[in-house]
Design a protein around this motif. Structure first.
Motif, PDB file in Angstrom:
ATOM      1  N   ASN A 114      15.872 -36.035  60.879  1.00 12.09           N
ATOM      2  CA  ASN A 114      16.956 -34.973  60.456  1.00 12.09           C
ATOM      3  C   ASN A 114      18.658 -35.577  60.142  1.00 12.09           C
ATOM      4  OD1 ASN A 114      18.690 -35.551  63.253  1.00 12.09           O
ATOM      5  ND2 ASN A 114      16.948 -33.930  63.922  1.00 12.09           N
ATOM      6  N   ALA A 115      19.442 -34.385  60.089  1.00 10.64           N
ATOM      7  CA  ALA A 115      20.583 -35.305  60.360  1.00 10.64           C
ATOM      8  C   ALA A 115      21.755 -36.711  61.203  1.00 10.64           C
ATOM      9  CB  ALA A 115      22.182 -34.753  60.240  1.00 10.64           C
ATOM     10  N   TYR A 116      20.230 -36.985  62.063  1.00 14.15           N
ATOM     11  CA  TYR A 116      21.031 -37.515  63.552  1.00 14.15           C
ATOM     12  C   TYR A 116      19.384 -38.813  63.842  1.00 14.15           C
ATOM     13  CZ  TYR A 116      19.791 -33.746  66.221  1.00 14.15           C
ATOM     14  OH  TYR A 116      19.445 -32.397  66.833  1.00 14.15           O
ATOM     15  N   SER A 117      18.293 -38.236  63.513  1.00 20.15           N
ATOM     16  CA  SER A 117      17.862 -38.708  63.773  1.00 20.15           C
ATOM     17  C   SER A 117      16.057 -38.834  63.015  1.00 20.15           C
ATOM     18  CB  SER A 117      16.806 -37.568  65.633  1.00 20.15           C
ATOM     19  OG  SER A 117      16.569 -36.044  65.017  1.00 20.15           O
ATOM     20  N   PHE A 118      15.352 -39.974  63.656  1.00 11.36           N
ATOM     21  CA  PHE A 118      13.956 -40.037  63.313  1.00 11.36           C
ATOM     22  C   PHE A 118      13.308 -40.471  63.777  1.00 11.36           C
ATOM     23  CE2 PHE A 118      15.452 -44.396  63.408  1.00 11.36           C
ATOM     24  CZ  PHE A 118      14.259 -45.108  63.174  1.00 11.36           C
ATOM     25  N   ASP A 119      12.009 -39.696  62.770  1.00 11.15           N
ATOM     26  CA  ASP A 119      10.293 -39.817  64.072  1.00 11.15           C
ATOM     27  C   ASP A 119       9.602 -40.375  62.801  1.00 11.15           C
ATOM     28  OD1 ASP A 119      11.297 -39.174  66.737  1.00 11.15           O
ATOM     29  OD2 ASP A 119      11.363 -37.290  65.947  1.00 11.15           O
ATOM     30  N   VAL A 120       8.535 -41.610  63.541  1.00  8.91           N
ATOM     31  CA  VAL A 120       7.921 -42.237  62.452  1.00  8.91           C
ATOM     32  C   VAL A 120       6.444 -41.859  63.198  1.00  8.91           C
ATOM     33  CG1 VAL A 120       6.558 -44.296  61.564  1.00  8.91           C
ATOM     34  CG2 VAL A 120       9.514 -43.706  61.607  1.00  8.91           C
ATOM     35  N   THR A 121       5.810 -41.399  62.736  1.00  4.36           N
ATOM     36  CA  THR A 121       3.940 -41.258  63.860  1.00  4.36           C
ATOM     37  C   THR A 121       3.007 -42.422  63.365  1.00  4.36           C
ATOM     38  OG1 THR A 121       3.963 -39.152  62.651  1.00  4.36           O
ATOM     39  CG2 THR A 121       4.664 -38.936  64.496  1.00  4.36           C
ATOM     40  N   LEU A 122       1.964 -42.551  64.222  1.00  4.95           N
ATOM     41  CA  LEU A 122       1.029 -43.452  62.953  1.00  4.95           C
ATOM     42  C   LEU A 122       0.075 -43.444  63.904  1.00  4.95           C
ATOM     43  CD1 LEU A 122       3.341 -45.793  65.193  1.00  4.95           C
ATOM     44  CD2 LEU A 122       3.452 -45.839  62.515  1.00  4.95           C
ATOM     45  N   ASP A 123      -0.875 -44.057  63.212  1.00  2.00           N
ATOM     46  CA  ASP A 123      -2.561 -44.063  63.377  1.00  2.00           C
ATOM     47  C   ASP A 123      -3.000 -45.637  63.307  1.00  2.00           C
ATOM     48  OD1 ASP A 123      -4.670 -43.962  64.142  1.00  2.00           O
ATOM     49  OD2 ASP A 123      -5.318 -42.676  62.566  1.00  2.00           O
ATOM     50  N   THR A 124      -2.707 -46.064  64.285  1.00  2.00           N
ATOM     51  CA  THR A 124      -3.066 -47.539  65.308  1.00  2.00           C
ATOM     52  C   THR A 124      -4.264 -48.246  65.485  1.00  2.00           C
ATOM     53  OG1 THR A 124      -1.398 -48.044  66.176  1.00  2.00           O
ATOM     54  CG2 THR A 124      -0.235 -47.581  64.834  1.00  2.00           C
TER      55      THR A 124
END
Length: 169
Positions: A114-124
């Motif tokens: 969004n304008a002030y955050s990020f989230d990266v989801t993973l399958d590691t």
């Protein structure tokens, strides 16, 4: 700047930073100390690559590395969208300041911002160990127009990790 040009610039920056795509493995000396490292700390700089580094606590021992994120002061920074192939993720598993495990766009299942955050989801499939250091390079953050010390909240596996301070200007 269009997305294709941005992708080319991001790849070039990563290649020139030590051919690793993840901090701590290059020759720039950033290492994998917890916190936030910025490619440029100039006020008003746009599309800055910011490296978020989180040390794994005992509470996450044995969990799969499944998400990493950061929240910036909402009235200061702007977080833009980034494509899976623009994001670098790695783990320093032995504390030597070098990334031993790297994950790429094939391991990323989602990138949300969004304008002030990020989230990266993973399958590691990678099981975290206490003392591991997880690193994510996010290439699309605009710095504030005012100099200062700013607090960035970090998350690992959807839980608050630590607050980090980033100096701008």
């Amino acid at each position: 700047m269009n997305r294709t040009a941005l992708a080319v610039v991001a790849v070039a920056v990563i290649a020139l930073a030590g051919c690793s795509g993840v901090p701590g493995a290059g020759s720039d000396g950033t290492g994998t100390d917890p916190g936030v490292d910025v490619e440029s700390n100039d006020t008003g700089a746009t599309n800055v690559t910011q490296s978020v580094v989180i040390e794994v606590e005992e509470t996450a021992e044995g969990e799969e590395l499944s998400a990493i994120g950061a929240t910036y002061p909402r009235d200061r920074f702007t977080v833009r969208a980034a494509q899976h192939d623009q994001i670098g993720i790695g783990v320093d598993s032995d504390g030597d300041g070098e990334v031993e495990r790297r994950f790429n766009e094939t391991n990323i299942s989602g990138v949300n911002n969004n304008a002030y955050s990020f989230d990266v989801t993973l399958d590691t499939g990678y099981a975290l160990s206490s003392g591991d250091t997880v690193v994510v390079e996010y290439p699309a953050v605009d710095n504030p127009t005012e100099s200062g010390q700013y607090t960035v909240g970090t998350r690992l596996n959807d839980r608050p990790a630590a607050n980090a301070t980033v100096a701008i200007g």
